[in-house]
Design a protein around this motif. Structure first.
Motif, PDB file in Angstrom:
ATOM      1  N   GLY A 303       0.770  -0.942  -0.162  1.00  0.00           N
ATOM      2  CA  GLY A 303       0.208  -0.639   0.107  1.00  0.00           C
ATOM      3  C   GLY A 303       0.978   1.181  -0.736  1.00  0.00           C
ATOM      4  N   THR A 304      -0.043   2.049   1.115  1.00  0.00           N
ATOM      5  CA  THR A 304       1.076   3.528   1.562  1.00  0.00           C
ATOM      6  C   THR A 304       2.830   3.398   1.456  1.00  0.00           C
ATOM      7  OG1 THR A 304      -1.032   4.681   1.402  1.00  0.00           O
ATOM      8  CG2 THR A 304       1.080   5.275   2.751  1.00  0.00           C
ATOM      9  N   SER A 305       3.320   2.048   2.240  1.00  0.00           N
ATOM     10  CA  SER A 305       4.313   2.040   1.845  1.00  0.00           C
ATOM     11  C   SER A 305       4.738   1.682   1.233  1.00  0.00           C
ATOM     12  CB  SER A 305       4.390   0.902   3.841  1.00  0.00           C
ATOM     13  OG  SER A 305       3.557   1.271   4.538  1.00  0.00           O
ATOM     14  N   TRP A 306       4.497   1.217   0.113  1.00  0.00           N
ATOM     15  CA  TRP A 306       5.235   0.467  -0.966  1.00  0.00           C
ATOM     16  C   TRP A 306       5.221   1.725  -1.796  1.00  0.00           C
ATOM     17  CZ3 TRP A 306       2.622   0.155  -6.196  1.00  0.00           C
ATOM     18  CH2 TRP A 306       3.725  -0.451  -7.335  1.00  0.00           C
ATOM     19  N   ILE A 348       9.146  -1.868   5.060  1.00  0.00           N
ATOM     20  CA  ILE A 348       8.708  -0.691   5.591  1.00  0.00           C
ATOM     21  C   ILE A 348       6.838  -0.686   5.556  1.00  0.00           C
ATOM     22  CG2 ILE A 348       8.088   2.248   4.442  1.00  0.00           C
ATOM     23  CD1 ILE A 348      10.019   1.375   2.380  1.00  0.00           C
ATOM     24  N   SER A 349       6.604  -0.332   6.713  1.00  0.00           N
ATOM     25  CA  SER A 349       5.098  -0.362   7.724  1.00  0.00           C
ATOM     26  C   SER A 349       4.696   0.180   8.418  1.00  0.00           C
ATOM     27  CB  SER A 349       5.495  -2.176   8.402  1.00  0.00           C
ATOM     28  OG  SER A 349       4.362  -2.485   8.386  1.00  0.00           O
ATOM     29  N   GLN A 350       3.741   0.880   8.342  1.00  0.00           N
ATOM     30  CA  GLN A 350       3.319   1.534   9.230  1.00  0.00           C
ATOM     31  C   GLN A 350       3.497   0.515  10.821  1.00  0.00           C
ATOM     32  OE1 GLN A 350       1.843   3.482  12.784  1.00  0.00           O
ATOM     33  NE2 GLN A 350       0.254   2.178  11.258  1.00  0.00           N
ATOM     34  N   SER A 351       2.079   0.460  10.943  1.00  0.00           N
ATOM     35  CA  SER A 351       1.624  -0.925  11.850  1.00  0.00           C
ATOM     36  C   SER A 351       2.636  -2.429  12.377  1.00  0.00           C
ATOM     37  CB  SER A 351       0.243  -1.279  11.189  1.00  0.00           C
ATOM     38  OG  SER A 351       0.719  -2.225  10.790  1.00  0.00           O
ATOM     39  N   GLY A 352       3.652  -1.915  11.766  1.00  0.00           N
ATOM     40  CA  GLY A 352       4.830  -3.823  11.720  1.00  0.00           C
ATOM     41  C   GLY A 352       3.896  -4.682  11.884  1.00  0.00           C
ATOM     42  N   GLU A 353       2.955  -5.300  11.225  1.00  0.00           N
ATOM     43  CA  GLU A 353       1.751  -6.283  11.506  1.00  0.00           C
ATOM     44  C   GLU A 353       1.530  -6.464   9.670  1.00  0.00           C
ATOM     45  OE1 GLU A 353       1.931  -7.482  14.603  1.00  0.00           O
ATOM     46  OE2 GLU A 353       2.712  -5.836  16.317  1.00  0.00           O
ATOM     47  N   THR A 354       1.690  -6.105   9.311  1.00  0.00           N
ATOM     48  CA  THR A 354       1.149  -6.505   7.879  1.00  0.00           C
ATOM     49  C   THR A 354       1.256  -8.016   7.475  1.00  0.00           C
ATOM     50  OG1 THR A 354       0.981  -3.982   7.103  1.00  0.00           O
ATOM     51  CG2 THR A 354       0.677  -5.709   5.485  1.00  0.00           C
ATOM     52  N   ALA A 355       0.820  -8.374   7.708  1.00  0.00           N
ATOM     53  CA  ALA A 355       1.092  -9.938   7.059  1.00  0.00           C
ATOM     54  C   ALA A 355       1.646 -10.540   6.251  1.00  0.00           C
ATOM     55  CB  ALA A 355      -0.173 -11.029   7.185  1.00  0.00           C
ATOM     56  N   ALA A 401      -6.658   6.071   6.647  1.00  0.00           N
ATOM     57  CA  ALA A 401      -5.828   6.299   5.400  1.00  0.00           C
ATOM     58  C   ALA A 401      -4.363   6.981   5.843  1.00  0.00           C
ATOM     59  CB  ALA A 401      -6.273   7.824   4.647  1.00  0.00           C
ATOM     60  N   SER A 402      -3.322   6.281   5.585  1.00  0.00           N
ATOM     61  CA  SER A 402      -1.919   6.411   6.151  1.00  0.00           C
ATOM     62  C   SER A 402      -1.452   8.319   5.391  1.00  0.00           C
ATOM     63  CB  SER A 402      -1.321   5.434   5.660  1.00  0.00           C
ATOM     64  OG  SER A 402       0.076   5.617   6.334  1.00  0.00           O
ATOM     65  N   THR A 403      -0.531   9.398   6.546  1.00  0.00           N
ATOM     66  CA  THR A 403      -0.131  10.399   5.656  1.00  0.00           C
ATOM     67  C   THR A 403       0.600  10.737   6.547  1.00  0.00           C
ATOM     68  OG1 THR A 403      -1.626  11.366   8.140  1.00  0.00           O
ATOM     69  CG2 THR A 403      -2.548  11.704   5.798  1.00  0.00           C
ATOM     70  N   LYS A 492      -8.914   7.304  -3.573  1.00  0.00           N
ATOM     71  CA  LYS A 492     -10.206   6.158  -3.623  1.00  0.00           C
ATOM     72  C   LYS A 492     -10.341   5.691  -2.296  1.00  0.00           C
ATOM     73  CE  LYS A 492      -6.966   3.078  -5.903  1.00  0.00           C
ATOM     74  NZ  LYS A 492      -6.427   3.169  -7.014  1.00  0.00           N
ATOM     75  N   GLU A 493      -9.473   5.325  -1.384  1.00  0.00           N
ATOM     76  CA  GLU A 493     -10.058   5.075  -0.135  1.00  0.00           C
ATOM     77  C   GLU A 493     -10.778   5.333   1.320  1.00  0.00           C
ATOM     78  OE1 GLU A 493      -5.504   4.997   1.530  1.00  0.00           O
ATOM     79  OE2 GLU A 493      -5.921   3.217   2.628  1.00  0.00           O
ATOM     80  N   ILE A 494     -10.952   6.593   0.963  1.00  0.00           N
ATOM     81  CA  ILE A 494     -12.026   7.181   1.543  1.00  0.00           C
ATOM     82  C   ILE A 494     -12.821   8.126   1.021  1.00  0.00           C
ATOM     83  CG2 ILE A 494     -10.321   7.781   3.485  1.00  0.00           C
ATOM     84  CD1 ILE A 494      -9.609  10.746   2.696  1.00  0.00           C
TER      85      ILE A 494
HETATM   86  O1  M6R Z   1       1.371  -0.341   8.345  1.00  0.00           O
HETATM   87  P1  M6R Z   1       1.708  -0.883   6.882  1.00  0.00           P
HETATM   88  O2  M6R Z   1       2.151   0.130   6.748  1.00  0.00           O
HETATM   89  O3  M6R Z   1       2.339  -1.822   6.379  1.00  0.00           O
HETATM   90  O4  M6R Z   1       0.579  -0.910   6.346  1.00  0.00           O
HETATM   91  C1  M6R Z   1       0.265  -1.111   4.441  1.00  0.00           C
HETATM   92  C2  M6R Z   1      -1.345  -0.426   4.083  1.00  0.00           C
HETATM   93  O5  M6R Z   1      -1.768  -1.636   5.001  1.00  0.00           O
HETATM   94  C3  M6R Z   1      -1.357   0.715   3.842  1.00  0.00           C
HETATM   95  O6  M6R Z   1      -0.161   1.758   4.106  1.00  0.00           O
HETATM   96  C4  M6R Z   1      -2.662   0.715   3.614  1.00  0.00           C
HETATM   97  O7  M6R Z   1      -2.167   1.214   2.041  1.00  0.00           O
HETATM   98  C5  M6R Z   1      -3.559   2.291   3.803  1.00  0.00           C
HETATM   99  N1  M6R Z   1      -4.138   2.324   4.389  1.00  0.00           N
HETATM  100  C6  M6R Z   1      -3.303   3.311   3.180  1.00  0.00           C
HETATM  101  O8  M6R Z   1      -3.530   4.557   3.726  1.00  0.00           O
END
Ligand code: M6R
Length: 614
Positions: A303-306, A348-355, A401-403, A492-494
Motif C-alpha cells: 500500500g502506501t508504504s510501498w 517498510i511498514s507503519q504498523s509493523g504487523e502487516t501479514a 488513510a496513512s498520512t 479511492k480509500e476515503i
Molecule cells: O502498516 P503498513 O504500513 O504495513 O500498512 C500497509 C498498507 O496496508 C497501508 O499503507 C494502506 O495502504 C493504507 N491504508 C494506505 O492509506
C-alpha cells in the motif's frame, strides 16, 4: 482488522473494555461483542455494526463483573452478523480471536462428532469448543489453551476466559499481535497498545508462540510449545493517550495531516550530524563491508508504504548509487526471487504487523537475507523480526488513510540513502552536508505548505465541484510518479471515487482514452527538472476537454491559466523534497472530497488500519 481488549481487575470492567474497543475502532470492524464474568456466570452481548449498537444493548442490561473480554470483528469467515460476532462460547468458555484458523474445517468435523454444536459460520468457534473439550478432560484454563494451541494452524491472537475459573484471562499469539498491559491491581490483554494507554503504558509485547496467564494481581508468561515459564520484559511506551485523541480536529486524518511538520522533525531528531556530514543511525547495523558485498537491496512493503519505497528508490540511486528492487510484499512472497545471504531486505511498514510484509521478510530470512525495517510502531512484529529498525517516530496514526506515517517513511528512506552513500564513499562530505541541511528544512517546508494563505479554499471548491465524479486520474513524472499513485490511493480509500495514478509519460500509452470533460486529472507539476515535459502532458489533457487540477509552485505565473483548479505549494522546494511536500495536497484533496461527501473519513468502509490477514 479485529480488536481485542481483556481486563482483570477490581473495578467493573464493562466500561473499561468498551472504552478500549472504542480506541480500536480506527482499525476497521463490522461487529462487536463482550463477555464478562458475573460471579461465576458468563454473560455475553454482541451486535452487528458499530460499537454504539453494542453500547445501546449494554445500557439496557449493564454488566458489573470485574473481568472480561471484548472484541471488534472484521469479517473473514462468515458474514458480519451478530451470530458471527465474537466472543464465541462453549458452555462456560468464551473466546475472542484475531486472525484465521486454517484447519477449522477438519477441527469442526472432529468436534461435531464429539457432540459440540456450532452456532456460527466462523473459524473461531472451533477454538471455544476445543478449549472446552480440554477443560472437560480436567485441564485448568491455561493448560486447556496450551493444548488447544497445538491443534490450531494459521494465524491468531486469542483471549479465553472461563466462568468456572474466575479472574483468569489466557492470551496467546501466533502471527497476530497481542500485548499484555501491566497496571496497578489490574492487568490487560489487547491487540494494540492504544486500547489500554489510558490505563497503563507498561507493556509486554507477546512474542510468537507465547502464552500469558493474566490475573488482576499478576501475569505469568509461558512458552506455548513447552509450557515453560518465561520472564516478562515490559517496556514503557512513550505514546500518551492524548496523542491518540483528535485534539479539536474534525477527524484524526486531518489532525495527522497537520502533525506532519512535527512528525518529520521527530524522524530527523538526533540523526543528523552536520559537523561530520553524516547520518547517525546506530540502530542500523550495516557496515561499509556489508553494503559493498551486498548483491542486491530490496524494499518490501504494501500500500502506501510501498509508495514510500518507490520514492526511496530515487534517493538510493541518486545519493548512494545503488539499485534497489521495490517490491509489493504480497507478490514477492509468491515469487522465486533470487534472494540470498548477500541480499539486504528493508521492510517498510507503519504498523509493523502487516501479514504480507511479515511473511515476505520471513521468506527472505529463510533464504539468508539480512532484514532491516522502517517502522512506526515500537515493539511490533516486523521490527522484532529485523536485525535493525529505523523507527519513524510519527506517533500513533489512527486514521486508516496513512498520512504522517508516509511522509516520515520518506524522510527515513532519505536518511538511509544518505547514510548508504556516505558508507559506500559515493557521497562526498560537502554534498552530503548540503543534502542534510536541505532535509533539516523539511519540517518548516511542510509547515509553510500547510499555512499558505487561503489554503483550504481550492480544496473546498474542488470538493464542491467534483465530489460526484466517478473517476479521476493522477499524473506525476520522476520522483512524483509515486506521489500520483499515492494521491489516487488516498482518494479511492476515503472518498470511494475510482482513481488511477499514472506516470505522466505513460498517459499517451492508454489512459488518455479515459479523458473527457467528466474525468478530472490531477497533475503534479511543480518546478522541477521535468517541468516542461509534464506541462505538455497537461496540454494534452486540456486538448481533450479534460478538467485539470494542477499542483504547482506558488511562483508559477501561468498555473491559473493552465488549469481549472490550482493547488499551490511553496516556491523553491528542492527537487528531492518535492515528493514530501506534494504529498500534502494529495492528502488534503482526498480528505476534503471525502468530508464533503460525508463518508467515514477515519474508518472507511471495508478497510482496516493494520492488515493482519494475508
Ligand atoms: O502498516 P503498513 O504500513 O504495513 O500498512 C500497509 C498498507 O496496508 C497501508 O499503507 C494502506 O495502504 C493504507 N491504508 C494506505 O492509506
Amino acid at each position: 482488522m479485529c480488536g481485542i481488549v481483556g481486563f482483570a481487575g477490581h473495578e467493573p470492567c464493562m466500561d473499561i473494555i468498551v472504552d478500549g474497543l472504542r480506541r480500536l475502532e480506527y482499525r476497521g470492524y463490522d461487529s462487536a461483542g463482550i463477555a464478562v464474568d458475573e460471579g461465576g456466570t458468563l454473560r455475553t452481548a454482541r451486535s452487528e455494526g458499530k460499537l454504539d449498537n453494542l453500547v445501546k444493548k449494554l445500557r439496557l442490561e449493564p454488566f458489573y463483573g470485574t473481568f472480561g473480554v471484548g472484541h471488534t470483528r472484521w469479517a473473514t469467515h462468515g458474514r458480519p452478523t451478530e451470530d458471527n460476532a465474537h466472543p464465541h462460547r462453549s458452555g462456560s468458555v468464551a473466546v475472542v480471536h484475531n486472525g484465521i484458523i486454517e484447519n477449522h474445517v477438519e477441527l469442526k468435523a472432529e468436534l461435531r462428532q464429539k457432540g459440540y454444536v456450532f452456532q456460527s459460520e466462523t473459524d473461531t468457534e472451533v477454538i471455544a469448543h476445543l478449549v472446552a473439550d480440554f477443560r472437560a478432560a480436567g485441564h485448568d484454563l491455561a493448560h486447556a489453551v496450551f493444548h488447544a494451541m497445538s491443534r490450531l494452524h494459521g494465524a491468531y491472537a486469542i483471549v479465553v476466559i472461563d466462568a468456572t475459573e474466575p479472574g483468569t484471562l489466557v492470551g496467546a499469539r501466533l502471527a497476530s499481535p497481542l500485548v499484555v498491559g501491566l497496571g496497578q491491581g489490574e492487568n490487560f490483554l489487547a491487540s494494540d497498545v492504544s486500547a489500554i494507554l489510558a490505563r497503563t503504558r507498561d507493556i509486554h509485547f507477546l512474542e510468537e508462540g507465547q502464552l500469558a496467564i493474566v490475573k488482576r494481581d499478576g501475569v505469568e508468561l509461558r512458552d506455548a510449545t513447552t509450557f515453560e515459564s518465561l520472564p516478562l520484559r515490559p517496556v514503557h511506551v512513550t505514546w500518551t493517550p492524548a496523542m491518540a485523541e483528535k485534539g479539536g480536529y474534525k477527524h484524526f486524518m486531518l489532525k495527522e495531516i497537520h502533525e506532519q511538520p512535527r512528525a518529520v522533525a521527530d524522524t530527523l531528531r538526533g540523526r543528523v550530524s552536520l559537523e561530520r556530514a553524516e547520518v547517525v543511525l546506530p540502530e542500523v547495523p550495516l557496515t561499509r563491508e556489508d553494503l559493498a558485498t551486498a548483491s542486491q537491496i530490496y524494499l518490501v512493503a504494501c500500500g502506501t508504504s510501498w509508495h514510500a519505497g518507490l520514492v526511496g528508490r530515487y534517493h538510493f540511486e541518486d545519493l548512494a548509487g545503488v539499485a534497489v528492487h521495490v517490491e509489493l510484499a504480497s507478490e514477492l512472497r509468491y515469487r522465486n526471487a533470487p534472494i540470498d545471504d548477500r541480499t539486504i531486505v528493508i521492510a517498510i511498514s507503519q504498523s509493523g504487523e502487516t501479514a504480507d510484509t511479515l511473511a515476505a521478510i520471513r521468506e527472505a530470512k529463510k533464504k539468508g537475507a539480512k532484514v532491516l525495517s522502517i517502522c512506526n510502531v515500537i515493539g511490533s512484529s516486523i521490527p522484532r523480526e529485523s536485525v535493525g529498525t529505523l523507527y519513524t517516530h510519527a506517533g500513533p496514526e489512527i486514521g486508516v488513510a496513512s498520512t504522517k506515517a508516509f511522509t516520515t517513511q520518506l524522510v527515513a528512506l532519505h536518511l538511509l540513502a544518505i547514510h548508504f552513500g556516505r558508507l559506500l564513499g559515493r557521497l562526498d562530505e560537502a554534498t552530503a552536508r548540503t543534502e542534510l541541511e536541505a532535509l533539516l528544512h523539511a519540517p518548516s517546508l511542510l509547515e509553510a505548505a500547510l499555512t499558505l494563505p487561503g489554503h483550504d479554499e481550492p480544496y473546498i471548491a474542488i470538493a464542491r465541484r467534483w465530489h460526484e465524479a466517478h473517476s479521476m486520474l493522477f499524473l506525476g513524472r520522476g520522483n512524483l510518479y509515486p506521489i500520483a499513485l499515492e494521491g489516487a490511493l488516498k482518494l479511492k480509500e476515503i472518498s470511494y471515487i475510482h482513481a488511477e495514478g499514472q506516470a505522466a509519460g505513460e498517459m499517451k500509452h492508454g489512459p488518455i482514452a479515459l479523458i473527457d470533460e467528466r474525468v478530472p486529472t490531477v497533475i503534479l507539476n511543480p518546478r522541477d527538472a521535468h517541468f516542461l515535459k509534464t506541462r505538455s502532458n497537461l496540454a494534452e489533457v486540456r486538448a481533450r476537454s479534460g478538467p485539470v487540477i494542477l499542483v504547482a509552485s506558488a511562483d508559477d505565473p501561468d498555473a491559473a491559466s493552465h488549469a481549472d483548479h490550482v493547488l499551490p505549494i511553496p516556491a523553491g522546494i528542492p527537487s528531492r523534497l518535492l515528493p514530501l511536500v506534494t504529498s500534502l495536497p494529495m492528502q488534503l484533496l482526498a480528505y476534503h472530497m471525502a468530508d464533503f461527501k460525508g463518508t467515514d473519513v477515519d474508518q472507511p468502509r471495508n478497510l482496516a488500519k493494520s492488515v493482519t490477514v494475508e
